[in-house]
Motif scaffolding. Structure first.
Motif, PDB file in Angstrom:
ATOM      1  N   PHE A  88       0.786  -1.153  -0.138  1.00 36.58           N
ATOM      2  CA  PHE A  88      -0.181   0.087   0.027  1.00 36.58           C
ATOM      3  C   PHE A  88       0.687   1.985   0.253  1.00 36.58           C
ATOM      4  O   PHE A  88       0.624   2.566  -0.029  1.00 36.58           O
ATOM      5  CB  PHE A  88      -0.990   0.107   1.239  1.00 36.58           C
ATOM      6  CG  PHE A  88      -2.067  -1.105   0.891  1.00 36.58           C
ATOM      7  CD1 PHE A  88      -3.225  -1.228   0.836  1.00 36.58           C
ATOM      8  CD2 PHE A  88      -1.235  -2.236   2.179  1.00 36.58           C
ATOM      9  CE1 PHE A  88      -4.239  -1.386   0.441  1.00 36.58           C
ATOM     10  CE2 PHE A  88      -2.194  -3.554   2.002  1.00 36.58           C
ATOM     11  CZ  PHE A  88      -3.287  -3.320   1.174  1.00 36.58           C
ATOM     12  N   VAL A 133       0.695   5.109   3.806  1.00 39.34           N
ATOM     13  CA  VAL A 133      -0.065   4.042   4.284  1.00 39.34           C
ATOM     14  C   VAL A 133       0.469   3.227   5.519  1.00 39.34           C
ATOM     15  O   VAL A 133       0.131   2.849   7.188  1.00 39.34           O
ATOM     16  CB  VAL A 133      -0.859   2.652   3.636  1.00 39.34           C
ATOM     17  CG1 VAL A 133      -1.170   1.442   4.269  1.00 39.34           C
ATOM     18  CG2 VAL A 133      -1.511   3.642   2.078  1.00 39.34           C
ATOM     19  N   GLU A 189      -0.042   5.782   8.715  1.00 40.39           N
ATOM     20  CA  GLU A 189      -0.862   5.431   8.615  1.00 40.39           C
ATOM     21  C   GLU A 189      -1.368   4.437  10.184  1.00 40.39           C
ATOM     22  O   GLU A 189      -1.633   4.358  10.989  1.00 40.39           O
ATOM     23  CB  GLU A 189      -2.246   5.415   7.792  1.00 40.39           C
ATOM     24  CG  GLU A 189      -2.044   6.555   7.349  1.00 40.39           C
ATOM     25  CD  GLU A 189      -3.520   6.458   6.186  1.00 40.39           C
ATOM     26  OE1 GLU A 189      -4.676   6.665   6.563  1.00 40.39           O
ATOM     27  OE2 GLU A 189      -3.171   6.399   4.926  1.00 40.39           O
ATOM     28  N   VAL A 217      -7.873   2.319   6.784  1.00 44.32           N
ATOM     29  CA  VAL A 217      -6.511   3.758   6.567  1.00 44.32           C
ATOM     30  C   VAL A 217      -7.021   4.006   5.051  1.00 44.32           C
ATOM     31  O   VAL A 217      -7.851   3.641   4.547  1.00 44.32           O
ATOM     32  CB  VAL A 217      -5.471   2.218   6.025  1.00 44.32           C
ATOM     33  CG1 VAL A 217      -4.967   2.319   7.374  1.00 44.32           C
ATOM     34  CG2 VAL A 217      -5.294   1.576   5.267  1.00 44.32           C
ATOM     35  N   MET A 218      -6.286   5.399   4.566  1.00 49.34           N
ATOM     36  CA  MET A 218      -6.623   5.458   3.344  1.00 49.34           C
ATOM     37  C   MET A 218      -7.861   6.239   2.943  1.00 49.34           C
ATOM     38  O   MET A 218      -8.549   6.121   2.453  1.00 49.34           O
ATOM     39  CB  MET A 218      -6.214   4.696   2.362  1.00 49.34           C
ATOM     40  CG  MET A 218      -5.243   4.298   1.827  1.00 49.34           C
ATOM     41  SD  MET A 218      -5.099   2.894   0.507  1.00 49.34           S
ATOM     42  CE  MET A 218      -5.139   3.620  -0.683  1.00 49.34           C
ATOM     43  N   GLU A 278      -9.569   2.113   3.147  1.00 55.83           N
ATOM     44  CA  GLU A 278      -8.813   0.103   2.650  1.00 55.83           C
ATOM     45  C   GLU A 278      -8.988  -0.251   4.442  1.00 55.83           C
ATOM     46  O   GLU A 278      -8.762   0.483   4.926  1.00 55.83           O
ATOM     47  CB  GLU A 278      -7.741   0.422   2.275  1.00 55.83           C
ATOM     48  CG  GLU A 278      -6.855  -0.495   1.780  1.00 55.83           C
ATOM     49  CD  GLU A 278      -7.695  -1.805   1.051  1.00 55.83           C
ATOM     50  OE1 GLU A 278      -7.773  -2.766   1.089  1.00 55.83           O
ATOM     51  OE2 GLU A 278      -7.516  -1.188  -0.241  1.00 55.83           O
TER      52      GLU A 278
END
Ligand code: GH3
Ligand code: MG
Ligand code: MG
Ligand code: MG
Length: 323
Positions: free
Chosen positions: A210, A214, A217, A274-275, A279
């Motif tokens: 990713f 990410v 994150e 995340v994102m 996701e």
């Protein structure tokens, strides 16, 4: 490199702010029992500052804690010792950084010397010249604002030096000092200290699949879950990369294991969003716990034992606690 850029920016900010910090608009405390003189000084200063007159030292101290940007103290007051008052301002934590201008009769050399010895910042000769008054007051206020500014920057820098910027947790440098102190106590027969080392499982896969952002994150979200599942006395730390440590003062191994298990479940139990929520990732951790063993033990040895336990957790299949 990012650190160096930030520090370069910071120096630029300091230089910029220094030139903006003026010497006007200050709150000036005038300490004088000669009210005619005090009022004259106050009305001169009122053009560009906010003067306040106090004729009694005990009230002046309270006003000074207000706080104020400058104190003008009459060294020749009749009802109190002006220089003793100045010394008192210097010895009080709340007022010691206030610049002091001592008003001294123009021919009083010994008093001038004494005032400077006490640590007043500047002398104002009496009879007071309005132009000189304005200039000396402005200079002291400007200098005070600049040193206050530097001091707050220093506090901020010290804070930065012990904080991990990505997660907001304390960093390894901070932990080292805390752990040393706790270990010293434990070695001398004091309360035991326990430690857990946490390593995120297959974290490289997150980055590879990713991207690094990410991955960041995930680290930040993990830090939130970590911090909310330790006790108030525990110290959660980002030890580096995707490895975290929790220092647990006054804690036996069994309690450390229980806390580690709670953290593990709170990580594995719910996927990481995340994102911007696009996701969902399932994340697991491997945890190793160790506890102090009395005299002869050391922080380094304790960390090593916890590391070995992590290794065992990894080889045993990950997503587990070894204590
Ligand atoms: P294992 O289960 O054995 O721990 O596997 P792993 O992939 O987690 O272990 P490894 O030590 O091989 O990889 C750790 C990775 O963490 C490699 C490194 O690129 C990444 N990493 C370290 N610091 C950071 C960071 O600040 N941000 C991001 N996104 N990745 C980081
Ligand atoms: Mg690792
Ligand atoms: Mg690894
Ligand atoms: Mg790992």
């Amino acid at each position: 490199l990012r650190d160096r850029e930030a520090s370069g920016r910071r120096m630029g900010v300091i230089a910029g702010a220094a030139s903006r910090l003026g010497g006007s608009g200050g709150r000036v405390l005038i300490v004088d029992d000669n009210l005619r003189q005090a009022e004259r000084v106050a009305s001169e200063l009122a053009v560009e500052h906010r003067p306040v007159v106090e004729s009694e030292p005990y009230k002046a101290v309270l006003t000074a804690r207000g706080p104020v940007d400058l104190a003008i103290v009459n060294a020749n007051a009749k009802a109190f010792d002006g220089l003793r008052f100045a010394a008192q301002l210097r010895s009080d934590e709340a007022t010691r950084n206030i610049p002091i201008l001592a008003v001294v009769d123009v021919d009083e050399r010994p008093k001038t010397v004494k005032a400077l010895e006490i640590g007043v910042n500047d002398i104002l000769a009496r009879p007071i010249d309005p132009g000189e008054l304005a200039a000396r007051v402005r200079t002291q206020i400007r200098r005070k604002r600049y040193t206050d500014y530097l001091r707050s920057n220093l506090d901020h820098s010290l804070e930065l030096a012990v904080t991990d910027q990505l997660t907001g947790l304390h960093n390894r440098r901070y932990m080292a000092g805390q752990l040393e102190a706790l270990m010293r106590r434990a070695c001398q027969g004091g309360e035991p200290v326990s430690l857990m080392v946490i390593d995120i499982d297959h974290f490289k896969k997150v980055n590879d699949s990713f991207g690094h952002d990410v991955g960041d994150e995930v680290l930040a979200e993990f830090a939130v879950r970590l911090a909310s599942n330790v006790r108030a006395i525990d110290l959660p730390v980002r030890h580096g990369g995707e490895e975290f440590v929790v220092v647990m003062p006054d804690t036996e191994l069994e309690d450390a294991r229980r806390i580690a298990e709670r953290i593990r479940l709170h990580v594995a139990g719910a996927p990481f969003r995340v994102m911007g929520g696009q996701e969902l990732l399932s994340v697991t951790i491997s945890v190793g716990c160790a506890t102090s063993m009395g005299a002869g033990d050391s922080a380094t040895a304790l960390l090593k034992r916890a590391d070995e336990a992590v290794y065992e957790a990894k080889s045993g299949g990950r997503n587990r606690v070894i204590a």
